[in-house]
Design a protein around this motif. Structure first.
Motif, PDB file in Angstrom:
ATOM      1  N   GLY A 177     -56.312   2.403 -61.132  1.00 33.49           N
ATOM      2  CA  GLY A 177     -55.099   2.790 -61.859  1.00 33.49           C
ATOM      3  C   GLY A 177     -54.306   1.586 -62.330  1.00 33.49           C
ATOM      4  O   GLY A 177     -53.792   1.558 -63.458  1.00 33.49           O
ATOM      5  N   ILE A 178     -54.202   0.563 -61.482  1.00 30.44           N
ATOM      6  CA  ILE A 178     -53.517  -0.672 -61.890  1.00 30.44           C
ATOM      7  C   ILE A 178     -54.249  -1.319 -63.054  1.00 30.44           C
ATOM      8  O   ILE A 178     -53.628  -1.827 -64.001  1.00 30.44           O
ATOM      9  CB  ILE A 178     -53.422  -1.625 -60.685  1.00 30.44           C
ATOM     10  CG1 ILE A 178     -52.537  -1.021 -59.597  1.00 30.44           C
ATOM     11  CG2 ILE A 178     -52.871  -2.986 -61.119  1.00 30.44           C
ATOM     12  CD1 ILE A 178     -52.555  -1.800 -58.295  1.00 30.44           C
ATOM     13  N   MET A 179     -55.573  -1.295 -63.012  1.00 32.33           N
ATOM     14  CA  MET A 179     -56.362  -1.880 -64.094  1.00 32.33           C
ATOM     15  C   MET A 179     -56.145  -1.148 -65.412  1.00 32.33           C
ATOM     16  O   MET A 179     -56.157  -1.755 -66.495  1.00 32.33           O
ATOM     17  CB  MET A 179     -57.847  -1.849 -63.721  1.00 32.33           C
ATOM     18  CG  MET A 179     -58.762  -2.421 -64.786  1.00 32.33           C
ATOM     19  SD  MET A 179     -60.494  -1.988 -64.528  1.00 32.33           S
ATOM     20  CE  MET A 179     -60.465  -0.234 -64.918  1.00 32.33           C
ATOM     21  N   LEU A 180     -55.906   0.170 -65.357  1.00 36.06           N
ATOM     22  CA  LEU A 180     -55.794   0.972 -66.582  1.00 36.06           C
ATOM     23  C   LEU A 180     -54.390   0.966 -67.180  1.00 36.06           C
ATOM     24  O   LEU A 180     -54.214   1.423 -68.312  1.00 36.06           O
ATOM     25  CB  LEU A 180     -56.199   2.423 -66.283  1.00 36.06           C
ATOM     26  CG  LEU A 180     -57.655   2.647 -65.871  1.00 36.06           C
ATOM     27  CD1 LEU A 180     -57.884   4.116 -65.549  1.00 36.06           C
ATOM     28  CD2 LEU A 180     -58.599   2.205 -66.974  1.00 36.06           C
ATOM     29  N   ILE A 181     -53.407   0.478 -66.439  1.00 35.84           N
ATOM     30  CA  ILE A 181     -52.027   0.495 -66.947  1.00 35.84           C
ATOM     31  C   ILE A 181     -51.900  -0.182 -68.311  1.00 35.84           C
ATOM     32  O   ILE A 181     -51.282   0.378 -69.232  1.00 35.84           O
ATOM     33  CB  ILE A 181     -51.071  -0.138 -65.911  1.00 35.84           C
ATOM     34  CG1 ILE A 181     -50.889   0.794 -64.726  1.00 35.84           C
ATOM     35  CG2 ILE A 181     -49.703  -0.450 -66.550  1.00 35.84           C
ATOM     36  CD1 ILE A 181     -50.077   0.201 -63.587  1.00 35.84           C
ATOM     37  N   PRO A 182     -52.437  -1.385 -68.523  1.00 34.49           N
ATOM     38  CA  PRO A 182     -52.268  -2.012 -69.841  1.00 34.49           C
ATOM     39  C   PRO A 182     -52.947  -1.246 -70.975  1.00 34.49           C
ATOM     40  O   PRO A 182     -52.474  -1.290 -72.111  1.00 34.49           O
ATOM     41  CB  PRO A 182     -52.887  -3.400 -69.660  1.00 34.49           C
ATOM     42  CG  PRO A 182     -53.781  -3.286 -68.480  1.00 34.49           C
ATOM     43  CD  PRO A 182     -53.132  -2.297 -67.588  1.00 34.49           C
TER      44      PRO A 182
END
Length: 487
Positions: free
Chosen positions: A347-352
């Motif tokens: 999820g952190i990876m997909l934020i941008p």
């Protein structure tokens, strides 16, 4: 002659052709370019295109076809040896390629001469040791059949490389001569160049389409071969995943699909709200200075390799969750590798992805819609909620779809953060695995593509492709529905 050197020679001929073609056209009219049908640059470009494009196309086709033809010629020599060793010809061909490349490296480093590499025999020389002196590591001893096939592979490849060099350079020179011959005052160089550029663009589009078709066909054929060896009903409906290369495998995809969707949903639950709220703030509330700092800072996350996210999940997120939900506190979590660990990292990876795309989409909403809303007395939050977000919804759905596709296809975060257990469970603090992780594990090392345990990777890939396609179709329906409403 190396491929790189041939390419540089062809490009140099193209550059020379540009200068010569332009100069010849100007000499035809004694420097008065008004008497030319086209601008002088078109005449130069015409010669350069006729020099470079056909030669490069031929080289590309040759480079793709040559390995297939060479391997087909060599495979026949390995058939009997493969049956004797009870190995597949494909595995032996991989050994042949490694030995052939090793011989090339040894010759280039001066460890052995070309004649020695061509005449070497396993009865008199330890091939593995000699290649090891050149820094080429082989996993096993080289048999006589593999060495002979590698030497034949090198010989055929060498002759093909020499022939390719001659044909490509001859074609480039022929194109140069033909282009110069056409560099006359009345020649419609502009029309030819524009048509050539159009053809190149069509070819580029066709290459993209054909690549997609090739990928799908490779999956389809190998999937069909898998279902000849393993029942489709057990693959799609069995709830057990237990591969065994020794026989008796259970290859049910349901636990893998469940793990894939479970981890992806958790990742989207994390990424979509945070990314969307960040996009709304950056596009509607933030000052130019804040936006100039915050947006690049968020987009830095997109440039971090996924293996780093996997290590972050393994070393930071997992132990943190274990301290909070482990045996000594709540007792829900037994180890740091779990669905929640991988989901949070992903999820952190997909934020941008969600944030950057949504920000661009929101900024594309016409300012007149905002002004009209403010003119009717709406507040900024009401304008965002009732005007901007509905108008930008099709694009936001596309951004979420992109994030979902990335989540479904992610591998390294899952391998390091979620574990390798294929199970059906609703507990997000248990270890699970995904389709992509098992594709990697089934194809790691030397794989016998005659076995169901190796071919199952293609069936898994085909299933993943169908799931992603279904997501795209659903998103397209949503986009069209709302586009008709707001346009």
């Amino acid at each position: 002659m190396s491929t790189t050197l041939v390419v540089l020679i062809v490009l140099a001929l193209g550059a020379a052709g540009y200068v010569l073609g332009r100069g010849r056209a100007l000499r035809e009219v004694n420097g008065d370019q008004r008497r030319l049908h086209s601008l002088p640059s078109y005449y130069g470009t015409n010669v350069a295109m006729k020099t470079v494009v056909p030669a490069m196309l031929l080289m590309g086709i040759w480079l793709l076809a040559q390995p297939l033809i060479v391997e087909t010629s060599v495979r026949g020599d390995l058939q009997d040896e493969a049956e004797r060793q009870n190995r597949s010809v494909s595995l032996m061909m991989s050994d042949v390629r490694r030995v052939a490349n090793g011989l090339d490296v040894a010759v280039s480093q001066g460890v052995m001469t070309r004649e020695r590499a061509s005449n070497m025999r396993t009865e008199f020389t330890d091939v593995r040791e000699r290649l090891g002196q050149a820094g080429v590591a082989l996993g096993s001893d080289v048999t006589s059949a593999v060495l002979r096939a590698a030497q034949r592979y090198r010989a055929i490849s060498g002759r093909a490389d020499l022939l390719r060099t001659g044909v490509v350079l001859a074609l480039a020179l022929a194109g140069l001569a033909f282009g110069l011959r056409n560099s006359t005052a009345g020649y419609r160089a502009r029309n030819v160049v524009e048509s050539g550029i159009k053809i190149l663009l069509i070819l580029a589009a066709c290459i993209a389409i054909l690549t997609t078709i090739g990928i799908v066909l490779s999956l389809v054929f190998n999937t069909i071969e898998f279902f000849r060896l393993y029942p489709a009903s057990e693959f799609f409906f069995s709830t057990t995943w237990s591969p065994s290369f020794g026989g008796g495998s259970e290859l049910g995809i349901i636990p893998l699909l469940w793990g894939t969707l479970y981890i992806s949903v958790i990742a989207l639950i994390v990424a979509v709200p945070i990314g969307l709220f960040a996009a709304i703030y950056l596009s509607e509330y933030a000052s130019k200075r804040t936006r100039a700092i915050a947006k690049p800072a968020i987009e830095i996350l997109a440039g971090i390799p996924t293996i780093v996210y996997g290590l972050f999940a393994l070393l930071t997120i997992g132990p943190l969750l274990l301290r909070v939900f482990g045996d000594q506190t709540v007792g829900w979590m037994d180890a740091g590798t779990a669905v929640m660990t991988a989901g949070l990292a992903m999820g952190i990876m997909l934020i941008p992805f969600v944030s950057s795309l949504s920000d661009d989409i929101i900024n594309a909403v016409p300012q007149s819609m905002r002004d009209g809303s403010y003119g009717l007395g709406a507040t900024q939050s009401e304008t965002i909620r009732q005007v901007i977000l509905p108008a930008a919804l099709p694009g936001i759905v596309g951004a979420i779809l992109l994030a979902a596709s990335r989540a479904i296809g992610e591998t390294m975060i899952v391998v390091l953060g979620a574990g390798a257990a294929a199970r059906l469970s609703l507990n997000p603090f248990e270890a699970m695995t995904t389709v992509t992780a098992k594709i990697v594990s089934q194809l790691t090392g030397d794989s016998d593509f005659r076995s169901a345990e190796a071919l199952v990777a293609f069936a898994l890939g085909m299933t993943l492709f169908v799931v992603t396609l279904a997501l795209n179709v659903a998103a397209l329906y949503i986009v069209r529905k709302y586009r008709e409403q707001y346009e």
